[in-house]
Design an enzyme around this catalytic site. Structure first.
Site, PDB file in Angstrom:
ATOM      1  N   GLY A   9      25.116 102.503  22.772  1.00 22.59           N
ATOM      2  CA  GLY A   9      24.483 101.014  23.107  1.00 22.59           C
ATOM      3  C   GLY A   9      25.924 100.294  23.628  1.00 22.59           C
ATOM      4  CG  MET A  14      30.143  94.986  18.712  1.00 19.97           C
ATOM      5  SD  MET A  14      31.445  93.614  18.462  1.00 19.97           S
ATOM      6  CE  MET A  14      32.552  96.105  18.059  1.00 19.97           C
ATOM      7  CG  HIS A 153      28.919  87.650  11.182  1.00 17.17           C
ATOM      8  ND1 HIS A 153      28.442  87.873  10.000  1.00 17.17           N
ATOM      9  CD2 HIS A 153      29.495  88.644  11.986  1.00 17.17           C
ATOM     10  CE1 HIS A 153      29.982  88.420   9.949  1.00 17.17           C
ATOM     11  NE2 HIS A 153      30.063  89.393  10.575  1.00 17.17           N
ATOM     12  CE  LYS A 157      26.045  91.213  10.577  1.00 21.19           C
ATOM     13  NZ  LYS A 157      26.541  91.815  10.720  1.00 21.19           N
TER      14      LYS A 157
HETATM   15  P1  NAD Z   1      23.552  94.841  19.527  1.00 16.41           P
HETATM   16  O1  NAD Z   1      22.235  93.817  19.384  1.00 16.41           O
HETATM   17  O2  NAD Z   1      23.808  93.491  21.368  1.00 16.41           O
HETATM   18  O3  NAD Z   1      23.640  95.727  20.695  1.00 16.41           O
HETATM   19  C1  NAD Z   1      22.973  97.234  20.530  1.00 16.41           C
HETATM   20  C2  NAD Z   1      23.032  97.823  21.563  1.00 16.41           C
HETATM   21  O4  NAD Z   1      22.771  99.054  21.440  1.00 16.41           O
HETATM   22  C3  NAD Z   1      21.151  96.879  22.402  1.00 16.41           C
HETATM   23  O5  NAD Z   1      22.114  97.436  23.579  1.00 16.41           O
HETATM   24  C4  NAD Z   1      20.466  98.163  22.103  1.00 16.41           C
HETATM   25  O6  NAD Z   1      19.844  97.981  23.649  1.00 16.41           O
HETATM   26  C5  NAD Z   1      21.630  99.800  21.819  1.00 16.41           C
HETATM   27  N1  NAD Z   1      20.481 100.606  21.598  1.00 16.41           N
HETATM   28  C6  NAD Z   1      19.149 100.138  20.807  1.00 16.41           C
HETATM   29  N2  NAD Z   1      18.991 101.483  20.440  1.00 16.41           N
HETATM   30  C7  NAD Z   1      19.410 102.749  21.062  1.00 16.41           C
HETATM   31  C8  NAD Z   1      19.727 104.122  21.011  1.00 16.41           C
HETATM   32  N3  NAD Z   1      18.608 104.755  20.872  1.00 16.41           N
HETATM   33  N4  NAD Z   1      20.837 104.517  21.763  1.00 16.41           N
HETATM   34  C9  NAD Z   1      21.484 104.212  22.290  1.00 16.41           C
HETATM   35  N5  NAD Z   1      21.754 102.771  22.211  1.00 16.41           N
HETATM   36  C10 NAD Z   1      21.279 102.191  21.876  1.00 16.41           C
HETATM   37  O7  NAD Z   1      24.375  94.596  18.637  1.00 16.41           O
HETATM   38  P2  NAD Z   1      26.276  94.440  18.152  1.00 16.41           P
HETATM   39  O8  NAD Z   1      25.968  92.845  18.901  1.00 16.41           O
HETATM   40  O9  NAD Z   1      26.714  94.581  20.171  1.00 16.41           O
HETATM   41  O10 NAD Z   1      25.889  95.581  17.592  1.00 16.41           O
HETATM   42  C11 NAD Z   1      26.723  95.838  17.273  1.00 16.41           C
HETATM   43  C12 NAD Z   1      26.763  97.514  15.904  1.00 16.41           C
HETATM   44  O11 NAD Z   1      27.704  96.912  16.067  1.00 16.41           O
HETATM   45  C13 NAD Z   1      25.605  96.000  14.563  1.00 16.41           C
HETATM   46  O12 NAD Z   1      25.595  96.513  13.500  1.00 16.41           O
HETATM   47  C14 NAD Z   1      26.626  95.093  14.491  1.00 16.41           C
HETATM   48  O13 NAD Z   1      26.589  94.358  12.833  1.00 16.41           O
HETATM   49  C15 NAD Z   1      27.715  95.739  14.271  1.00 16.41           C
HETATM   50  N6  NAD Z   1      29.370  95.515  14.011  1.00 16.41           N
HETATM   51  C16 NAD Z   1      31.084  95.989  13.608  1.00 16.41           C
HETATM   52  C17 NAD Z   1      31.611  95.402  14.026  1.00 16.41           C
HETATM   53  C18 NAD Z   1      32.874  96.763  13.153  1.00 16.41           C
HETATM   54  O14 NAD Z   1      34.126  96.018  12.929  1.00 16.41           O
HETATM   55  N7  NAD Z   1      32.428  97.260  12.188  1.00 16.41           N
HETATM   56  C19 NAD Z   1      32.098  94.492  14.133  1.00 16.41           C
HETATM   57  C20 NAD Z   1      31.023  93.781  15.322  1.00 16.41           C
HETATM   58  C21 NAD Z   1      29.484  94.096  15.195  1.00 16.41           C
END
Ligand code: NAD
Length: 263
Positions: A9, A14, A153, A157
């Site tokens: 991702g 993130m 959030h 999200k």
């Molecule tokens: P986002 O939508 O900005 O990023 C997700 C990325 O994953 C996108 O760039 C998308 O194109 C990519 N993606 C989709 N399919 C894919 C694949 N098959 N292979 C590789 N990449 C792929 O989302 P975000 O805001 O960055 O959040 C991502 C996740 O992290 C969410 O589930 C969010 O809830 C979680 N999150 C967790 C924490 C934590 O501390 N654990 C903190 C913030 C966000």
């Protein structure tokens, strides 16, 4: 020798910060930046895409070369696709993606028999402390206090309620012998009747660019305690994920959490 890191991702909100902070860290080396099939920037240098200058790592759909750890902030479906590959290549996983279903947890449980997997719905040190505080407070207060969790959030999200709100509720349920299936409600509407004493209400607010706020409220008829956590920057989570990656590299197979990292 630096720990080699793949980022799943890599162009996301993130993932892009993970790439940036991994590259600033002398103990880590970025070797693979992964995105979905059809992403418009595939085969371009991830550094150039993110405005960091060329890093010599192209955006791809498969892990290139040998990575010690994969850091995943993507989506449940995207994560699912990576698990088999990490098992096959012996790559440890640090998973921040939320909204995971039981089927994903089962798959990770299976994978953790051959690789180390660290799963945490919130990588911030503060929130992991809040998990412990709510456990302590709910035990100490005993019966007679209503418990509500409010999370806020950003508008983009995709899952609700947040993985963090669910983990807070799980921790309270474990501490007070409540049941996630029967005692937790997600919002309220209509003629709901009086609030059952054991009920935990979870409320998901979606607002603009809020990074992540969680409030846990404990109240009886005479007083109220509020425990609040606000993330000011996504880098808070990324720093936790980097700490987790350093912790998990070279560990034996198994399922780990941020509690293990912070111990
Ligand atoms: P986002 O939508 O900005 O990023 C997700 C990325 O994953 C996108 O760039 C998308 O194109 C990519 N993606 C989709 N399919 C894919 C694949 N098959 N292979 C590789 N990449 C792929 O989302 P975000 O805001 O960055 O959040 C991502 C996740 O992290 C969410 O589930 C969010 O809830 C979680 N999150 C967790 C924490 C934590 O501390 N654990 C903190 C913030 C966000």
């Amino acid at each position: 020798m630096a720990i080699t890191v793949a980022v799943n991702g890599a162009c996301g909100r993130m993932g892009s910060r993970v790439v940036a902070l991994v590259c600033e860290n002398k103990d880590l080396k970025l070797v693979s930046a992964l995105e979905r099939d059809g992403h418009p920037s595939l085969k371009k240098d991830i550094g150039a895409i993110l405005g960091l200058g060329n890093l010599g790592v192209l955006l791809t759909t498969e892990i290139e070369g040998k990575a010690d750890v994969l850091i995943d902030f993507s989506s449940p479906e995207a994560l699912e696709k990576r698990i088999d590959n990490c098992v096959k290549k012996g790559v440890a996983m640090v998973i921040g993606t939320t909204g995971l279903l039981d089927s994903h947890h089962k798959k990770l449980q299976q994978a953790s028999k051959s690789i180390p997997c660290l799963v945490s719905p919130n990588m911030s040190i503060g929130v992991n402390l809040v998990f412990d505080i709510v456990t302590q407070v709910s035990k100490a207060l005993g019966e007679g206090f209503d418990i509500e969790i409010i999370e806020t959030h950003h508008r983009f999200k995709k899952d609700a309620p947040s993985g963090t709100a669910l983990r807070i509720a799980e921790r309270i349920c474990e501490a007070t012998k409540r049941d996630m299936k029967t005692d937790v409600v997600y919002g309220r509407q209509g003629i709901t009747g009086e609030r059952p004493g054991k009920q935990i209400g979870i409320h998901a607010v979606r607002l603009g660019d809020t990074i992540g706020d969680h409030t846990v409220i404990f109240s009886n008829l005479g007083e109220r305690i509020e425990i609040n956590h606000r993330a000011h920057s996504r880098d808070t989570f990324v720093r936790g994920a980097i700490r987790a990656a350093k912790f998990i590299a070279g560990k034996p197979p198994g399922l780990y959490s941020m509690q293990d990292v912070l111990r």
